[in-house]
Design a protein around this motif. Structure first.
Motif, PDB file in Angstrom:
ATOM      1  N   HIS A 116       0.807  -1.218   0.000  1.00 12.21           N
ATOM      2  CA  HIS A 116       0.000   0.000   0.000  1.00 12.21           C
ATOM      3  C   HIS A 116       0.840   1.269   0.000  1.00 12.21           C
ATOM      4  O   HIS A 116       1.957   1.302   0.526  1.00 12.21           O
ATOM      5  CB  HIS A 116      -0.954  -0.014   1.191  1.00 12.21           C
ATOM      6  CG  HIS A 116      -1.933  -1.141   1.142  1.00 12.21           C
ATOM      7  ND1 HIS A 116      -2.658  -1.432   0.018  1.00 12.21           N
ATOM      8  CD2 HIS A 116      -2.301  -2.063   2.072  1.00 12.21           C
ATOM      9  CE1 HIS A 116      -3.446  -2.477   0.252  1.00 12.21           C
ATOM     10  NE2 HIS A 116      -3.230  -2.882   1.499  1.00 12.21           N
ATOM     11  N   TYR A 150      -6.734  10.585  10.196  1.00 10.90           N
ATOM     12  CA  TYR A 150      -7.001   9.188   9.878  1.00 10.90           C
ATOM     13  C   TYR A 150      -5.788   8.382  10.299  1.00 10.90           C
ATOM     14  O   TYR A 150      -4.703   8.538   9.742  1.00 10.90           O
ATOM     15  CB  TYR A 150      -7.248   9.062   8.371  1.00 10.90           C
ATOM     16  CG  TYR A 150      -7.891   7.779   7.929  1.00 10.90           C
ATOM     17  CD1 TYR A 150      -9.272   7.641   7.929  1.00 10.90           C
ATOM     18  CD2 TYR A 150      -7.122   6.706   7.478  1.00 10.90           C
ATOM     19  CE1 TYR A 150      -9.871   6.464   7.495  1.00 10.90           C
ATOM     20  CE2 TYR A 150      -7.705   5.532   7.051  1.00 10.90           C
ATOM     21  CZ  TYR A 150      -9.083   5.419   7.063  1.00 10.90           C
ATOM     22  OH  TYR A 150      -9.667   4.265   6.638  1.00 10.90           O
ATOM     23  N   MET A 155      -6.390   1.644   9.534  1.00 13.23           N
ATOM     24  CA  MET A 155      -7.178   1.055   8.455  1.00 13.23           C
ATOM     25  C   MET A 155      -7.400  -0.413   8.777  1.00 13.23           C
ATOM     26  O   MET A 155      -6.438  -1.166   8.930  1.00 13.23           O
ATOM     27  CB  MET A 155      -6.448   1.215   7.118  1.00 13.23           C
ATOM     28  CG  MET A 155      -7.181   0.632   5.925  1.00 13.23           C
ATOM     29  SD  MET A 155      -6.265   0.945   4.405  1.00 13.23           S
ATOM     30  CE  MET A 155      -6.327   2.734   4.323  1.00 13.23           C
ATOM     31  N   LEU A 203      -3.926   2.023  -3.034  1.00 14.36           N
ATOM     32  CA  LEU A 203      -4.570   2.714  -1.921  1.00 14.36           C
ATOM     33  C   LEU A 203      -5.917   2.051  -1.711  1.00 14.36           C
ATOM     34  O   LEU A 203      -6.832   2.242  -2.509  1.00 14.36           O
ATOM     35  CB  LEU A 203      -4.738   4.201  -2.230  1.00 14.36           C
ATOM     36  CG  LEU A 203      -5.455   5.031  -1.156  1.00 14.36           C
ATOM     37  CD1 LEU A 203      -4.708   4.974   0.169  1.00 14.36           C
ATOM     38  CD2 LEU A 203      -5.616   6.477  -1.616  1.00 14.36           C
ATOM     39  N   MET A 228      -8.890   2.189  -0.581  1.00 17.64           N
ATOM     40  CA  MET A 228     -10.027   2.969  -0.096  1.00 17.64           C
ATOM     41  C   MET A 228     -10.884   3.387  -1.277  1.00 17.64           C
ATOM     42  O   MET A 228     -10.370   3.645  -2.366  1.00 17.64           O
ATOM     43  CB  MET A 228      -9.542   4.210   0.662  1.00 17.64           C
ATOM     44  CG  MET A 228      -8.601   3.922   1.807  1.00 17.64           C
ATOM     45  SD  MET A 228      -7.978   5.424   2.597  1.00 17.64           S
ATOM     46  CE  MET A 228      -9.427   5.946   3.511  1.00 17.64           C
ATOM     47  N   PHE A 236     -13.164   6.300  -2.563  1.00 16.65           N
ATOM     48  CA  PHE A 236     -13.525   7.689  -2.319  1.00 16.65           C
ATOM     49  C   PHE A 236     -14.773   8.013  -3.119  1.00 16.65           C
ATOM     50  O   PHE A 236     -14.777   7.966  -4.348  1.00 16.65           O
ATOM     51  CB  PHE A 236     -12.370   8.613  -2.697  1.00 16.65           C
ATOM     52  CG  PHE A 236     -11.189   8.452  -1.786  1.00 16.65           C
ATOM     53  CD1 PHE A 236     -11.126   9.152  -0.589  1.00 16.65           C
ATOM     54  CD2 PHE A 236     -10.161   7.577  -2.102  1.00 16.65           C
ATOM     55  CE1 PHE A 236     -10.052   8.996   0.271  1.00 16.65           C
ATOM     56  CE2 PHE A 236      -9.085   7.414  -1.253  1.00 16.65           C
ATOM     57  CZ  PHE A 236      -9.034   8.127  -0.062  1.00 16.65           C
ATOM     58  N   THR A 250     -12.397  -1.490  -4.577  1.00 14.33           N
ATOM     59  CA  THR A 250     -12.697  -2.056  -3.264  1.00 14.33           C
ATOM     60  C   THR A 250     -13.921  -2.960  -3.369  1.00 14.33           C
ATOM     61  O   THR A 250     -14.702  -2.880  -4.312  1.00 14.33           O
ATOM     62  CB  THR A 250     -12.938  -0.939  -2.239  1.00 14.33           C
ATOM     63  OG1 THR A 250     -13.901  -0.015  -2.759  1.00 14.33           O
ATOM     64  CG2 THR A 250     -11.652  -0.219  -1.917  1.00 14.33           C
ATOM     65  N   GLN A 255     -19.311   2.619  -0.907  1.00 11.21           N
ATOM     66  CA  GLN A 255     -20.469   3.226  -0.256  1.00 11.21           C
ATOM     67  C   GLN A 255     -21.719   2.349  -0.412  1.00 11.21           C
ATOM     68  O   GLN A 255     -22.819   2.834  -0.678  1.00 11.21           O
ATOM     69  CB  GLN A 255     -20.748   4.632  -0.794  1.00 11.21           C
ATOM     70  CG  GLN A 255     -19.737   5.674  -0.339  1.00 11.21           C
ATOM     71  CD  GLN A 255     -18.443   5.601  -1.140  1.00 11.21           C
ATOM     72  OE1 GLN A 255     -18.455   5.615  -2.358  1.00 11.21           O
ATOM     73  NE2 GLN A 255     -17.330   5.540  -0.436  1.00 11.21           N
ATOM     74  N   GLU A 276     -13.304  -3.669   1.787  1.00  6.11           N
ATOM     75  CA  GLU A 276     -13.694  -2.411   2.402  1.00  6.11           C
ATOM     76  C   GLU A 276     -14.759  -2.725   3.452  1.00  6.11           C
ATOM     77  O   GLU A 276     -15.426  -3.752   3.378  1.00  6.11           O
ATOM     78  CB  GLU A 276     -14.246  -1.473   1.321  1.00  6.11           C
ATOM     79  CG  GLU A 276     -14.835  -0.149   1.812  1.00  6.11           C
ATOM     80  CD  GLU A 276     -13.795   0.774   2.416  1.00  6.11           C
ATOM     81  OE1 GLU A 276     -13.394   0.494   3.557  1.00  6.11           O
ATOM     82  OE2 GLU A 276     -13.407   1.757   1.766  1.00  6.11           O
ATOM     83  N   ASP A 277     -14.894  -1.848   4.443  1.00  2.00           N
ATOM     84  CA  ASP A 277     -15.967  -2.039   5.420  1.00  2.00           C
ATOM     85  C   ASP A 277     -17.318  -2.109   4.725  1.00  2.00           C
ATOM     86  O   ASP A 277     -17.612  -1.301   3.839  1.00  2.00           O
ATOM     87  CB  ASP A 277     -15.998  -0.870   6.407  1.00  2.00           C
ATOM     88  CG  ASP A 277     -14.917  -0.967   7.466  1.00  2.00           C
ATOM     89  OD1 ASP A 277     -14.408  -2.078   7.692  1.00  2.00           O
ATOM     90  OD2 ASP A 277     -14.597   0.076   8.068  1.00  2.00           O
TER      91      ASP A 277
END
Length: 318
Positions: free
Chosen positions: A11, A26, A29, A58, A60, A62, A127, A131, A159-160
């Motif tokens: 990463h 932040y 992670m 990365l 994440m 966005f 990811t 969202q 990802e969460d």
């Protein structure tokens, strides 16, 4: 110890990313503390662990932010240009999976085009959800279609999930939630017919696909329990998809992960991964030892996992 590994799971937390982390305060992670990143530290780690090249990413997604609607596209562009700068300086030691803004599919497609055609990055990171949008849904359809058309390697990092506050029981997502979310998105993609529509899609799943290989037989055997929006798939199709995916060994080099993975695919679809610097180096060292000592692989197969399987996917690194 191998001295020429290609690490497909490492990463990038430097430059603009580190600056954003600092502004946003932040600090972690998936439960792992995020250490400062520099190319010098990365090269030193590679020397200690017998790694010749890292493919940076990365991990994440966005998306939309009401405070700054243009943030996702702008930030992804800055990250990708930082990758390009690192690769220009050390093309032998660094590659990168492009960061993609996930606020709209159009923004994602525009950045994929720029990152691959203008910057010449090596692949694309997605990811497991963005969202709450999972593979197989309408949000991802044009993105996956374009990536399949290009036949570009796509690194899928967990990802969460949107309900992690309830499902995580207060624990770090790296313990079990990340492995579950990888299986969730790939299973949805299979059942919704993504691989029927896009057979040239090339996915690399982090952490040996999480729990996906362990559930592989069940997902296949129960294909008759499809939902109303699912495609007309059968067990043979599911087995073929699972066998065609690629799986990295980051935090998954023990027999507990490798044995199930090798029941759904073959050793030529395994790739070395470290998860540095998110994972602590002692954990990475133990994981590498587990991979090196796993009795289910020949020396030739282990060497291929360390390097040649990846160099076939990324000829520039060969």
């Amino acid at each position: 110890m191998s001295e020429d590994r290609i690490d497909v799971h490492s990463h990038f937390f430097g430059g603009v990313v580190g600056q954003w982390f600092e502004r946003a305060r932040y600090r972690a992670m998936g439960g792992f503390r995020l250490p400062p990143w520099s190319s010098e530290a990365a090269l030193e780690f590679m020397e200690r662990r017998g790694i010749s090249t890292q493919l940076l990413s990365l991990p994440m997604a966005f998306g939309v932010t009401s405070k700054d609607p243009g943030f996702a596209a702008r930030f992804a562009r800055q990250v990708n240009e930082a990758y390009a700068g690192l690769i220009k300086e050390r093309p032998d030691r660094f590659g990168a999976f492009a960061a993609v803004p996930m606020d709209t599919p159009d923004h994602a497609l525009a950045e994929i085009e720029y990152a691959l055609d203008t910057l010449g990055l090596d692949g694309v990171l997605l990811t497991s959800n963005a969202q709450g949008h999972y593979f197989g849904g309408p949000f991802h359809e044009p993105i996956l279609a374009e990536l399949a058309r290009r036949k570009v390697p796509v690194f899928v990092h967990p990802e969460d999930c949107p309900h992690v506050e309830e499902l995580g029981f207060g624990r770090a997502s790296a313990v079990v939630e990340f492995p579950f979310d990888t299986a969730r998105t790939v299973t949805n993609a299979i059942y919704r017919g993504v691989f029927q529509r896009h057979p040239d899609l090339t996915l690399i799943l982090a952490h040996c696909g999480g729990v996906l290989p362990t559930l592989g037989w069940r997902i296949s055997a129960l294909s008759m329990l499809r939902g109303p929006e699912d495609a007309n798939i059968d067990s043979a199709h599911i087995a073929g998809v699972l066998g065609g995916l690629y799986y990295d060994t980051a935090l998954a080099g023990s027999r507990n992960s490798l044995q199930p993975t090798l029941t759904v695919t073959t050793p030529d679809h395994l790739l070395f991964g470290s998860d540095w610097p998110a994972a602590p180096e002692p954990v990475i060292a133990d994981n590498i030892d587990n991979l090196d000592c796993f009795e289910g692989l020949t020396g030739t197969q282990r060497a291929a996992i360390n390097r040649t399987n990846a160099s076939a996917l990324f000829p520039r690194l060969g």
